[in-house]
Design a protein around this motif. Structure first.
Motif, PDB file in Angstrom:
ATOM      1  N   GLU A  49       1.889 -16.956 -15.208  1.00 22.64           N
ATOM      2  CA  GLU A  49       1.491 -16.678 -13.820  1.00 22.64           C
ATOM      3  C   GLU A  49       2.504 -17.253 -12.830  1.00 22.64           C
ATOM      4  O   GLU A  49       2.869 -16.591 -11.854  1.00 22.64           O
ATOM      5  CB  GLU A  49       0.098 -17.251 -13.559  1.00 22.64           C
ATOM      6  CG  GLU A  49      -1.006 -16.507 -14.300  1.00 22.64           C
ATOM      7  CD  GLU A  49      -2.331 -17.254 -14.294  1.00 22.64           C
ATOM      8  OE1 GLU A  49      -3.345 -16.639 -14.685  1.00 22.64           O
ATOM      9  OE2 GLU A  49      -2.354 -18.446 -13.909  1.00 22.64           O
ATOM     10  N   PHE A  50       2.963 -18.465 -13.081  1.00 22.41           N
ATOM     11  CA  PHE A  50       3.962 -19.075 -12.199  1.00 22.41           C
ATOM     12  C   PHE A  50       5.268 -18.284 -12.221  1.00 22.41           C
ATOM     13  O   PHE A  50       5.856 -18.000 -11.174  1.00 22.41           O
ATOM     14  CB  PHE A  50       4.244 -20.512 -12.634  1.00 22.41           C
ATOM     15  CG  PHE A  50       3.506 -21.535 -11.819  1.00 22.41           C
ATOM     16  CD1 PHE A  50       3.684 -21.620 -10.450  1.00 22.41           C
ATOM     17  CD2 PHE A  50       2.630 -22.419 -12.428  1.00 22.41           C
ATOM     18  CE1 PHE A  50       3.004 -22.569  -9.698  1.00 22.41           C
ATOM     19  CE2 PHE A  50       1.946 -23.363 -11.685  1.00 22.41           C
ATOM     20  CZ  PHE A  50       2.130 -23.440 -10.317  1.00 22.41           C
ATOM     21  N   LEU A  51       5.710 -17.930 -13.422  1.00 22.45           N
ATOM     22  CA  LEU A  51       6.967 -17.196 -13.544  1.00 22.45           C
ATOM     23  C   LEU A  51       6.872 -15.838 -12.865  1.00 22.45           C
ATOM     24  O   LEU A  51       7.797 -15.421 -12.146  1.00 22.45           O
ATOM     25  CB  LEU A  51       7.324 -17.034 -15.023  1.00 22.45           C
ATOM     26  CG  LEU A  51       8.649 -16.314 -15.318  1.00 22.45           C
ATOM     27  CD1 LEU A  51       9.810 -17.097 -14.703  1.00 22.45           C
ATOM     28  CD2 LEU A  51       8.856 -16.169 -16.825  1.00 22.45           C
ATOM     29  N   SER A  52       5.759 -15.150 -13.058  1.00 19.90           N
ATOM     30  CA  SER A  52       5.576 -13.836 -12.426  1.00 19.90           C
ATOM     31  C   SER A  52       5.554 -13.974 -10.905  1.00 19.90           C
ATOM     32  O   SER A  52       6.136 -13.148 -10.191  1.00 19.90           O
ATOM     33  CB  SER A  52       4.277 -13.194 -12.914  1.00 19.90           C
ATOM     34  OG  SER A  52       4.279 -13.036 -14.320  1.00 19.90           O
ATOM     35  N   GLY A  53       4.874 -15.017 -10.415  1.00 18.74           N
ATOM     36  CA  GLY A  53       4.838 -15.244  -8.974  1.00 18.74           C
ATOM     37  C   GLY A  53       6.220 -15.495  -8.400  1.00 18.74           C
ATOM     38  O   GLY A  53       6.575 -14.981  -7.337  1.00 18.74           O
ATOM     39  N   LEU A  54       7.034 -16.287  -9.116  1.00 13.58           N
ATOM     40  CA  LEU A  54       8.391 -16.574  -8.645  1.00 13.58           C
ATOM     41  C   LEU A  54       9.269 -15.320  -8.674  1.00 13.58           C
ATOM     42  O   LEU A  54      10.119 -15.134  -7.801  1.00 13.58           O
ATOM     43  CB  LEU A  54       9.017 -17.669  -9.514  1.00 13.58           C
ATOM     44  CG  LEU A  54       8.414 -19.065  -9.354  1.00 13.58           C
ATOM     45  CD1 LEU A  54       9.036 -20.036 -10.352  1.00 13.58           C
ATOM     46  CD2 LEU A  54       8.600 -19.579  -7.924  1.00 13.58           C
ATOM     47  N   VAL A  55       9.053 -14.458  -9.686  1.00 13.41           N
ATOM     48  CA  VAL A  55       9.815 -13.204  -9.758  1.00 13.41           C
ATOM     49  C   VAL A  55       9.505 -12.324  -8.545  1.00 13.41           C
ATOM     50  O   VAL A  55      10.415 -11.798  -7.886  1.00 13.41           O
ATOM     51  CB  VAL A  55       9.495 -12.455 -11.070  1.00 13.41           C
ATOM     52  CG1 VAL A  55      10.056 -11.031 -11.023  1.00 13.41           C
ATOM     53  CG2 VAL A  55      10.074 -13.199 -12.263  1.00 13.41           C
ATOM     54  N   PHE A  56       8.214 -12.166  -8.229  1.00 17.10           N
ATOM     55  CA  PHE A  56       7.840 -11.354  -7.073  1.00 17.10           C
ATOM     56  C   PHE A  56       8.310 -11.999  -5.770  1.00 17.10           C
ATOM     57  O   PHE A  56       8.679 -11.293  -4.824  1.00 17.10           O
ATOM     58  CB  PHE A  56       6.327 -11.132  -7.043  1.00 17.10           C
ATOM     59  CG  PHE A  56       5.868  -9.986  -7.890  1.00 17.10           C
ATOM     60  CD1 PHE A  56       6.030  -8.676  -7.455  1.00 17.10           C
ATOM     61  CD2 PHE A  56       5.283 -10.199  -9.122  1.00 17.10           C
ATOM     62  CE1 PHE A  56       5.611  -7.594  -8.227  1.00 17.10           C
ATOM     63  CE2 PHE A  56       4.856  -9.137  -9.907  1.00 17.10           C
ATOM     64  CZ  PHE A  56       5.019  -7.828  -9.465  1.00 17.10           C
ATOM     65  N   LEU A  57       8.312 -13.336  -5.704  1.00 18.36           N
ATOM     66  CA  LEU A  57       8.793 -14.014  -4.509  1.00 18.36           C
ATOM     67  C   LEU A  57      10.291 -13.784  -4.319  1.00 18.36           C
ATOM     68  O   LEU A  57      10.767 -13.577  -3.197  1.00 18.36           O
ATOM     69  CB  LEU A  57       8.505 -15.517  -4.608  1.00 18.36           C
ATOM     70  CG  LEU A  57       8.859 -16.356  -3.382  1.00 18.36           C
ATOM     71  CD1 LEU A  57       8.068 -15.897  -2.162  1.00 18.36           C
ATOM     72  CD2 LEU A  57       8.586 -17.838  -3.660  1.00 18.36           C
ATOM     73  N   THR A  58      11.037 -13.797  -5.426  1.00 19.01           N
ATOM     74  CA  THR A  58      12.466 -13.502  -5.366  1.00 19.01           C
ATOM     75  C   THR A  58      12.715 -12.073  -4.904  1.00 19.01           C
ATOM     76  O   THR A  58      13.604 -11.818  -4.078  1.00 19.01           O
ATOM     77  CB  THR A  58      13.107 -13.720  -6.746  1.00 19.01           C
ATOM     78  OG1 THR A  58      12.868 -15.065  -7.182  1.00 19.01           O
ATOM     79  CG2 THR A  58      14.602 -13.471  -6.698  1.00 19.01           C
ATOM     80  N   LEU A  59      11.907 -11.133  -5.418  1.00 16.93           N
ATOM     81  CA  LEU A  59      12.023  -9.736  -4.988  1.00 16.93           C
ATOM     82  C   LEU A  59      11.711  -9.599  -3.499  1.00 16.93           C
ATOM     83  O   LEU A  59      12.370  -8.842  -2.777  1.00 16.93           O
ATOM     84  CB  LEU A  59      11.070  -8.855  -5.800  1.00 16.93           C
ATOM     85  CG  LEU A  59      11.459  -8.584  -7.250  1.00 16.93           C
ATOM     86  CD1 LEU A  59      10.343  -7.824  -7.959  1.00 16.93           C
ATOM     87  CD2 LEU A  59      12.763  -7.786  -7.312  1.00 16.93           C
ATOM     88  N   PHE A  60      10.696 -10.348  -3.044  1.00 18.98           N
ATOM     89  CA  PHE A  60      10.326 -10.284  -1.634  1.00 18.98           C
ATOM     90  C   PHE A  60      11.479 -10.756  -0.755  1.00 18.98           C
ATOM     91  O   PHE A  60      11.833 -10.105   0.237  1.00 18.98           O
ATOM     92  CB  PHE A  60       9.082 -11.151  -1.397  1.00 18.98           C
ATOM     93  CG  PHE A  60       8.760 -11.382   0.045  1.00 18.98           C
ATOM     94  CD1 PHE A  60       8.214 -10.369   0.816  1.00 18.98           C
ATOM     95  CD2 PHE A  60       9.025 -12.614   0.644  1.00 18.98           C
ATOM     96  CE1 PHE A  60       7.920 -10.581   2.166  1.00 18.98           C
ATOM     97  CE2 PHE A  60       8.730 -12.829   1.988  1.00 18.98           C
ATOM     98  CZ  PHE A  60       8.191 -11.808   2.751  1.00 18.98           C
ATOM     99  N   ILE A  61      12.075 -11.909  -1.106  1.00 22.75           N
ATOM    100  CA  ILE A  61      13.182 -12.447  -0.310  1.00 22.75           C
ATOM    101  C   ILE A  61      14.380 -11.481  -0.344  1.00 22.75           C
ATOM    102  O   ILE A  61      15.022 -11.234   0.685  1.00 22.75           O
ATOM    103  CB  ILE A  61      13.584 -13.839  -0.839  1.00 22.75           C
ATOM    104  CG1 ILE A  61      12.435 -14.834  -0.621  1.00 22.75           C
ATOM    105  CG2 ILE A  61      14.851 -14.338  -0.156  1.00 22.75           C
ATOM    106  CD1 ILE A  61      12.668 -16.194  -1.249  1.00 22.75           C
TER     107      ILE A  61
END
Length: 293
Positions: A49-61
């Protein structure tokens, strides 16, 4: 009104890719924090869950830096008042969330007070904040908001330090006094902080800035709850074999009661000392002169 928007305003399309990636990133990160409190931080599900959240956060930025009309204009973080103010705001809500989560446990389990009385004992904090907010709103227009914010977090640090030494022998009057001081400090911080943040933004970005303030509050509350649960659970697991705070009540009246309460109080002590240190960090960030006054 048109007089507020100005003649140069133009209609911007909604940033659907930015909204979707941001929603997924924040949802997954908050879900990971919630899962970690019920399981353990070593759980593979929490890691996913943490890794997936960070991936989507990177995509957002990545998307926001390239979008013509971004959901969150990342250039706002070039404004020192907005960046430092939100960092201090995040810290303040982490610490307040720690108190909101742990204090009812302490009062009911450590002091053996029933839930109704516990509710009255924790009421001084929001009451002090509510009574002080109108005054600090006026003060933030008359004095440097940085000084008020820094002073508020210093008062909070003193309050958390005092609260960290609570024990089963603590009286109700002491609880009321210390929680009133905590509410006073938060009330002294919050309104000037809002004033500083919103006055630092250009008019056409006030809506985005206001919504980001709410996001910071939500992330602070979630982060504080996770931090408190982690520190207390680290003490409890050695005694009970369970990490959830919800399991505390089940050990009352058993032969393990004294050990469980001692472990909880030890975790409580460490958590409130951590909150005091965080408040001092927030006070240092808030003390940096960033307004144009």
């Amino acid at each position: 009104p048109e007089s507020f928007k100005g003649s140069s305003v133009r209609k911007e399309p909604f940033d659907f890719p930015g909204a979707i990636t941001f929603a997924f990133s924040i949802s997954l990160l908050l879900l990971a924090l919630a899962t970690a409190q019920k399981r353990t931080w070593q759980s593979s599900l929490v890691g996913i869950e943490f890794l997936s959240g960070l991936v989507f956060l990177t995509l957002f930025i990545w998307w926001e830096r390239r979008a013509r009309f971004p959901l969150l204009d990342l250039k706002l973080f070039r404004i020192p008042a907005f960046t430092l103010g939100n960092a201090a705001r995040w810290i303040s809500f982490i610490t307040m969330s720690i108190n909101v989560l742990l204090m009812p446990f302490f009062i009911q389990l450590g002091m053996r007070v029933d839930p109704l009385q516990a509710g009255f004992l924790v009421a001084p904090t929001p009451l002090a904040m509510g009574l002080l907010a109108p005054l600090t709103g006026w003060m933030s227009d008359k004095f440097l908001p940085e000084r008020l914010c820094s002073l508020g977090l210093i008062i909070n640090a003193v309050a958390f330090l005092s609260l960290s030494f609570f024990s089963a022998e603590t009286t109700s009057l002491t609880v009321i006094l210390c929680l009133s001081v905590l509410g006073f400090g938060m009330g002294l911080f919050q309104t000037p902080n809002n004033n500083l943040l919103m006055s630092s933004l250009p008019r056409q970005r006030l809506g985005v800035g206001s919504s980001f303030l709410s996001i910071v509050r939500g992330l602070g509350n979630a982060g504080g709850a996770a931090l408190a649960a982690t520190l207390v659970s680290a003490q409890l697991v050695a005694v009970t074999g369970q990490t959830s705070l919800q399991n505390l009540g089940g050990h009352l009246g058993t032969e393990d009661e004294a050990l469980v309460l001692a472990a909880f109080l030890q975790g409580y002590h460490y958590t409130y000392l951590t909150a005091a240190v965080l408040c001092l960090v927030g006070a240092a960030l808030s003390a940096i002169r960033v307004s144009g006054r």
